[in-house]
Design a protein around this motif. Structure first.
Motif, PDB file in Angstrom:
ATOM      1  N   ASP A 545       0.828  -1.207   0.000  1.00  0.00           N
ATOM      2  CA  ASP A 545       0.000   0.000   0.000  1.00  0.00           C
ATOM      3  C   ASP A 545       0.865   1.262   0.000  1.00  0.00           C
ATOM      4  OD1 ASP A 545      -2.488  -1.216  -0.090  1.00  0.00           O
ATOM      5  OD2 ASP A 545      -2.644  -1.398   2.081  1.00  0.00           O
ATOM      6  N   VAL A 546       1.957   1.215   0.744  1.00  0.00           N
ATOM      7  CA  VAL A 546       2.866   2.372   0.768  1.00  0.00           C
ATOM      8  C   VAL A 546       3.488   2.569  -0.604  1.00  0.00           C
ATOM      9  CG1 VAL A 546       5.024   3.270   1.724  1.00  0.00           C
ATOM     10  CG2 VAL A 546       3.326   2.215   3.235  1.00  0.00           C
ATOM     11  N   SER A 547       3.947   1.494  -1.224  1.00  0.00           N
ATOM     12  CA  SER A 547       4.583   1.584  -2.550  1.00  0.00           C
ATOM     13  C   SER A 547       3.613   2.119  -3.593  1.00  0.00           C
ATOM     14  CB  SER A 547       5.102   0.208  -2.970  1.00  0.00           C
ATOM     15  OG  SER A 547       6.100  -0.250  -2.087  1.00  0.00           O
ATOM     16  N   ALA A 548       2.343   1.771  -3.445  1.00  0.00           N
ATOM     17  CA  ALA A 548       1.328   2.226  -4.399  1.00  0.00           C
ATOM     18  C   ALA A 548       0.826   3.630  -4.092  1.00  0.00           C
ATOM     19  CB  ALA A 548       0.158   1.244  -4.407  1.00  0.00           C
ATOM     20  N   GLY A 549       1.312   4.240  -3.025  1.00  0.00           N
ATOM     21  CA  GLY A 549       0.903   5.593  -2.682  1.00  0.00           C
ATOM     22  C   GLY A 549      -0.467   5.682  -2.043  1.00  0.00           C
ATOM     23  N   ARG A 550      -0.944   4.559  -1.482  1.00  0.00           N
ATOM     24  CA  ARG A 550      -2.278   4.591  -0.879  1.00  0.00           C
ATOM     25  C   ARG A 550      -2.279   5.090   0.567  1.00  0.00           C
ATOM     26  NH1 ARG A 550      -2.941  -0.041  -4.427  1.00  0.00           N
ATOM     27  NH2 ARG A 550      -1.996  -1.453  -2.893  1.00  0.00           N
ATOM     28  N   ILE A 551      -1.117   5.187   1.196  1.00  0.00           N
ATOM     29  CA  ILE A 551      -0.996   5.724   2.559  1.00  0.00           C
ATOM     30  C   ILE A 551       0.064   6.816   2.533  1.00  0.00           C
ATOM     31  CG2 ILE A 551      -0.698   5.161   5.004  1.00  0.00           C
ATOM     32  CD1 ILE A 551      -0.895   2.180   4.210  1.00  0.00           C
ATOM     33  N   THR A 552      -0.235   7.987   3.094  1.00  0.00           N
ATOM     34  CA  THR A 552       0.702   9.098   3.023  1.00  0.00           C
ATOM     35  C   THR A 552       1.583   9.210   4.259  1.00  0.00           C
ATOM     36  OG1 THR A 552      -0.871  10.320   1.645  1.00  0.00           O
ATOM     37  CG2 THR A 552       0.911  11.591   2.657  1.00  0.00           C
ATOM     38  N   TYR A 553       0.996   9.063   5.449  1.00  0.00           N
ATOM     39  CA  TYR A 553       1.765   9.253   6.679  1.00  0.00           C
ATOM     40  C   TYR A 553       1.560   8.080   7.642  1.00  0.00           C
ATOM     41  CZ  TYR A 553       2.053  14.110   5.106  1.00  0.00           C
ATOM     42  OH  TYR A 553       2.280  15.251   4.371  1.00  0.00           O
ATOM     43  N   TYR A 554       2.524   7.935   8.521  1.00  0.00           N
ATOM     44  CA  TYR A 554       2.410   7.000   9.645  1.00  0.00           C
ATOM     45  C   TYR A 554       2.596   7.829  10.911  1.00  0.00           C
ATOM     46  CZ  TYR A 554       3.254   2.917  12.632  1.00  0.00           C
ATOM     47  OH  TYR A 554       3.180   1.967  13.607  1.00  0.00           O
ATOM     48  N   VAL A 555       1.629   7.733  11.833  1.00  0.00           N
ATOM     49  CA  VAL A 555       1.611   8.601  13.010  1.00  0.00           C
ATOM     50  C   VAL A 555       1.831   7.771  14.265  1.00  0.00           C
ATOM     51  CG1 VAL A 555       0.251  10.259  14.354  1.00  0.00           C
ATOM     52  CG2 VAL A 555       0.039  10.196  11.854  1.00  0.00           C
ATOM     53  N   ARG A 595       2.489  16.293  20.120  1.00  0.00           N
ATOM     54  CA  ARG A 595       2.968  15.095  20.807  1.00  0.00           C
ATOM     55  C   ARG A 595       2.949  13.885  19.890  1.00  0.00           C
ATOM     56  NH1 ARG A 595       0.508  14.705  26.770  1.00  0.00           N
ATOM     57  NH2 ARG A 595       2.144  13.119  26.818  1.00  0.00           N
ATOM     58  N   SER A 596       2.962  14.135  18.601  1.00  0.00           N
ATOM     59  CA  SER A 596       2.942  13.048  17.619  1.00  0.00           C
ATOM     60  C   SER A 596       4.196  13.086  16.755  1.00  0.00           C
ATOM     61  CB  SER A 596       1.706  13.157  16.722  1.00  0.00           C
ATOM     62  OG  SER A 596       0.519  13.058  17.475  1.00  0.00           O
ATOM     63  N   ILE A 597       4.722  11.926  16.450  1.00  0.00           N
ATOM     64  CA  ILE A 597       5.821  11.762  15.493  1.00  0.00           C
ATOM     65  C   ILE A 597       5.203  11.288  14.193  1.00  0.00           C
ATOM     66  CG2 ILE A 597       7.986  10.589  14.977  1.00  0.00           C
ATOM     67  CD1 ILE A 597       8.336  10.172  17.981  1.00  0.00           C
ATOM     68  N   VAL A 598       5.452  12.041  13.123  1.00  0.00           N
ATOM     69  CA  VAL A 598       4.799  11.776  11.852  1.00  0.00           C
ATOM     70  C   VAL A 598       5.852  11.375  10.826  1.00  0.00           C
ATOM     71  CG1 VAL A 598       3.291  12.696  10.060  1.00  0.00           C
ATOM     72  CG2 VAL A 598       3.029  13.477  12.429  1.00  0.00           C
ATOM     73  N   TYR A 599       5.721  10.162  10.292  1.00  0.00           N
ATOM     74  CA  TYR A 599       6.626   9.659   9.261  1.00  0.00           C
ATOM     75  C   TYR A 599       5.982   9.869   7.898  1.00  0.00           C
ATOM     76  CZ  TYR A 599       9.471   7.445  12.849  1.00  0.00           C
ATOM     77  OH  TYR A 599      10.282   7.226  13.923  1.00  0.00           O
ATOM     78  N   ASP A 600       6.735  10.502   7.008  1.00  0.00           N
ATOM     79  CA  ASP A 600       6.262  10.730   5.646  1.00  0.00           C
ATOM     80  C   ASP A 600       6.598   9.493   4.819  1.00  0.00           C
ATOM     81  OD1 ASP A 600       5.723  11.538   3.069  1.00  0.00           O
ATOM     82  OD2 ASP A 600       6.448  13.574   3.371  1.00  0.00           O
ATOM     83  N   LEU A 601       5.593   8.736   4.438  1.00  0.00           N
ATOM     84  CA  LEU A 601       5.811   7.477   3.728  1.00  0.00           C
ATOM     85  C   LEU A 601       6.154   7.680   2.260  1.00  0.00           C
ATOM     86  CD1 LEU A 601       2.945   5.327   5.305  1.00  0.00           C
ATOM     87  CD2 LEU A 601       5.305   5.653   6.087  1.00  0.00           C
ATOM     88  N   ARG A 602       6.276   8.928   1.853  1.00  0.00           N
ATOM     89  CA  ARG A 602       6.737   9.232   0.489  1.00  0.00           C
ATOM     90  C   ARG A 602       8.215   9.579   0.469  1.00  0.00           C
ATOM     91  NH1 ARG A 602       2.662  14.114  -0.076  1.00  0.00           N
ATOM     92  NH2 ARG A 602       3.770  14.434   1.902  1.00  0.00           N
ATOM     93  N   SER A 603       8.804   9.697   1.674  1.00  0.00           N
ATOM     94  CA  SER A 603      10.174  10.188   1.768  1.00  0.00           C
ATOM     95  C   SER A 603      11.026   9.205   2.550  1.00  0.00           C
ATOM     96  CB  SER A 603      10.189  11.561   2.464  1.00  0.00           C
ATOM     97  OG  SER A 603      11.513  12.012   2.669  1.00  0.00           O
ATOM     98  N   ALA A 604      11.758   8.351   1.824  1.00  0.00           N
ATOM     99  CA  ALA A 604      12.641   7.396   2.473  1.00  0.00           C
ATOM    100  C   ALA A 604      13.917   8.081   2.938  1.00  0.00           C
ATOM    101  CB  ALA A 604      12.980   6.263   1.512  1.00  0.00           C
ATOM    102  N   ARG A 605      14.593   7.460   3.894  1.00  0.00           N
ATOM    103  CA  ARG A 605      15.848   8.011   4.407  1.00  0.00           C
ATOM    104  C   ARG A 605      16.919   8.037   3.312  1.00  0.00           C
ATOM    105  NH1 ARG A 605      16.156   8.296  10.010  1.00  0.00           N
ATOM    106  NH2 ARG A 605      14.472   7.238  11.123  1.00  0.00           N
TER     107      ARG A 605
END
Length: 605
Positions: A545-555, A595-605
């Motif tokens: 789902d992440v690879s297909a762009g169906r999820i934008t963020y992980y909180v 108080r949330s850490i937000v990971y951008d699933l479009r931006s890999a390290r």
């Protein structure tokens, strides 16, 4: 076949007044509760966005996972929200309507075999029961379930009075209604079944063979009315519908047998839902005293001593009449429902929230009214006078105990009014019932009113107090259940700007629901479902789902002030920490918003 006597002219205005007052009571400042339980509110919101979410009871409009119950209650809430627009009022209106209908059906069922006075008393007692006032203003499935069980009891009363094909028709309605109850809250709908079977077998005037045929017809109707939906879910391709929340194998049948079946009766085989104290709505220790404990007691037990005294004595007093005696039949219907529900709820080893007791409210009210009336009619008997006086005195005494225990600093005079008023009324009744009817009636009325004054006051306090969250309780205190995180405005704005199927993914359905309600109807993936332990999604599904762009963020939100992993259980900790969360934290960049850490699933390290 019993025929219904024509009621006096005052009955219809009295019933109308009762229903109007009940509606006003339950609708009072209804929107103060907001979305009440955000878990079900988010699912209702999703249903207004997606017909598939409406059909399956999805938590999100992206149809990732359902709530952990069947969707019948959500069907009504979504219908209301589609008509009036999604709002607190539209969400909670069906529950208020269910409450008024339940009072009306309790009146109708009691009236048919015990007369209009007993029916009105039963309806009034039900409307003033604290747990009823709580749940008929709340978006949990319990309101609809209670209505359906009461409707099934009414249908079986009509079936018992009918003959031939008419009786069979009523029994078909009985089975169909219980089946719809199963699609509301699964096994809890079966609590009324023993009473329905017994009254059909014992009190019907039909030959024994025909009684068994009627029960068979009811059973068939039950399987059809519940089975069509179970079959639909099983037939629907799993890849094109949401995961069945609470199940271990994406099956509605397994949800019924496991999480909402054996798991409730004997304890869970997987990680339990977050723990809470009795003040948070979870039950006292399982056992015969649970209904009188700190959690269940203030919700349902105000009239329980009187109902049990009346039931036990009336079973003895009605031992000699014919098999089809209608007073005994009423005791079987309402008393059987009361006993079966009380026993099951008392000995549940799994999760047992105190608000579950709302299903006991109609039979408690009905048994109290029916037995009280029968004892009043038999007041020339010393035994009947003593029992009726004991019911009144015990109600006042137990009300004193409940008020002293659950609300010690709140209007302390009420407990003394209830104690002394009920005692005085019981004594007056006991001394004058045989010779002075008017004085005895005055003692009866004043004693009964004094006995329920505490219950009525707590009910009024309940409707005047905000109730939200997963574990609502009644009473004069604000209770928000188990807290969940509050998303920062920056996080909300970030999610609102997304266009993907799911704006974000977050651990747990409750946290996903909070984000959905805070945003402009954005879908959020609740990883692990309600208990964080559902095997959905798999890591492979999530990465796809992440690879297909169906999820934008992980909180990931800081829940340290609210809940710990020890409360969720080791299985939840292992699932959230070692699979998806571990992959996300190692792969993507993040930022901190509130108080949330937000990971951008479009931006890999």
């Amino acid at each position: 076949m019993a025929k219904l006597d024509r009621s006096p002219g005052w009955v219809r205005p009295a019933l109308t007044g009762l229903l109007v007052v009940t509606a006003a009571l339950y609708a009072f400042e209804l929107t103060a509760n907001g979305y009440a339980n955000p878990f079900y509110a988010a699912a209702a919101q999703a249903g207004t966005e997606s017909v598939k979410a409406w059909l399956f009871g999805s938590l999100d409009s992206g149809n990732f996972i359902t709530v952990d119950k069947p969707p019948a209650a959500l069907w009504l809430m979504v219908l209301s929200c589609r008509i009036f627009g999604f709002s607190s009022f539209a969400l909670l209106l069906p529950q208020v309507m269910a409450g008024v209908a339940t009072v009306a059906l309790t009146y109708a069922g009691v009236r048919r075999w015990a007369g209009p006075v007993a029916g009105l008393v039963a309806g009034a007692l039900l409307s003033l029961t604290p747990v009823a006032a709580l749940m008929f203003r709340f978006d949990n499935p319990d309101a609809l379930l209670t209505l359906l069980l009461t409707l099934a009891a009414y249908w079986v009363i009509r079936a018992t009075d009918a003959a031939g094909r008419a009786a069979a028709g009523w029994m078909l309605l009985v089975g169909g209604t219980v089946g719809l109850g199963f699609l509301t809250k699964m096994g809890q709908a079966l609590l009324v079944v023993p009473a329905l079977v017994l009254v059909c077998l014992i009190a019907s005037s039909a030959p024994l063979t025909r009684r068994f045929v009627q029960l068979g017809a009811a059973a068939a109707a039950l399987f059809v009315s519940a089975g069509w939906y179970i079959a639909l879910v099983a037939w629907w391709p799993a890849g094109s519908r949401p995961y069945i929340g609470g199940s271990t194998d994406n099956s509605l049948w397994q949800l019924a047998i496991g999480y909402n079946g054996v798991g409730r009766l004997f304890g869970r085989s997987t990680a339990a839902a977050p723990a809470a104290t009795s003040a948070g709505g979870l039950a006292d220790a399982a056992g015969p005293a649970r209904m009188f404990g700190a959690a269940f007691g203030p919700e349902i037990s105000w009239l329980l001593p009187a109902a049990l005294i009346g039931l036990l004595t009336q079973v003895w007093f009605t031992r000699r009449p014919a098999r089809t005696d209608r007073t005994r039949a009423a005791l079987i219907v309402w008393g059987g429902w009361l006993v079966s529900a009380a026993v099951v709820l008392s000995f549940l080893q799994g999760t047992a929230h105190s608000y579950y007791a709302v299903v006991m409210a109609p039979p408690v009210a009905a048994v109290t009214a029916v037995t009280g009336q029968q004892l009043w009619r038999a007041r020339d008997s010393a035994a009947a006078r003593w029992v009726l006086a004991s019911m009144i005195a015990c109600t006042g005494f137990w009300g004193f105990v409940l008020l002293d225990r659950s609300a010690p600093g709140w209007w302390p005079a009420l407990r003394w009014i209830g104690l002394f008023g009920s005692s005085a009324g019981a004594v007056c009744l006991l001394l004058t019932a045989r010779w002075r009817r008017r004085a005895a009636f005055t003692g009866l009325v004043l004693g009964a009113l004094a006995g329920v004054i505490g219950m009525a006051a707590i009910t009024l306090a309940t409707v005047a107090t905000v109730s939200t969250g997963a574990f609502p309780t009644s009473g004069p205190r604000v209770h928000a259940g188990r807290p969940v995180f509050t998303p920062s405005p920056a996080l909300v704005d970030l999610l609102d700007a997304t266009t993907s199927t799911w704006a974000a993914a977050v651990n747990g359905s409750n946290n996903a629901a909070i984000l959905e309600l805070a945003t402009t109807h954005k879908a959020v993936m609740g990883i692990g479902g309600y208990t964080w332990t559902d095997p959905a999604p798999t890591l492979a599904r999530f990465t796809a789902d992440v690879s297909a762009g169906r999820i934008t963020y992980y909180v990931i939100s800081d829940l340290s002030d609210y809940i710990s992993f020890t409360e969720l259980g080791p299985a939840a900790q292992a699932y959230t920490e070692t699979q998806i969360e571990s992959w996300v934290t190692k792969t993507f960049t993040h930022q901190t918003l509130g108080r949330s850490i937000v990971y951008d699933l479009r931006s890999a390290r």
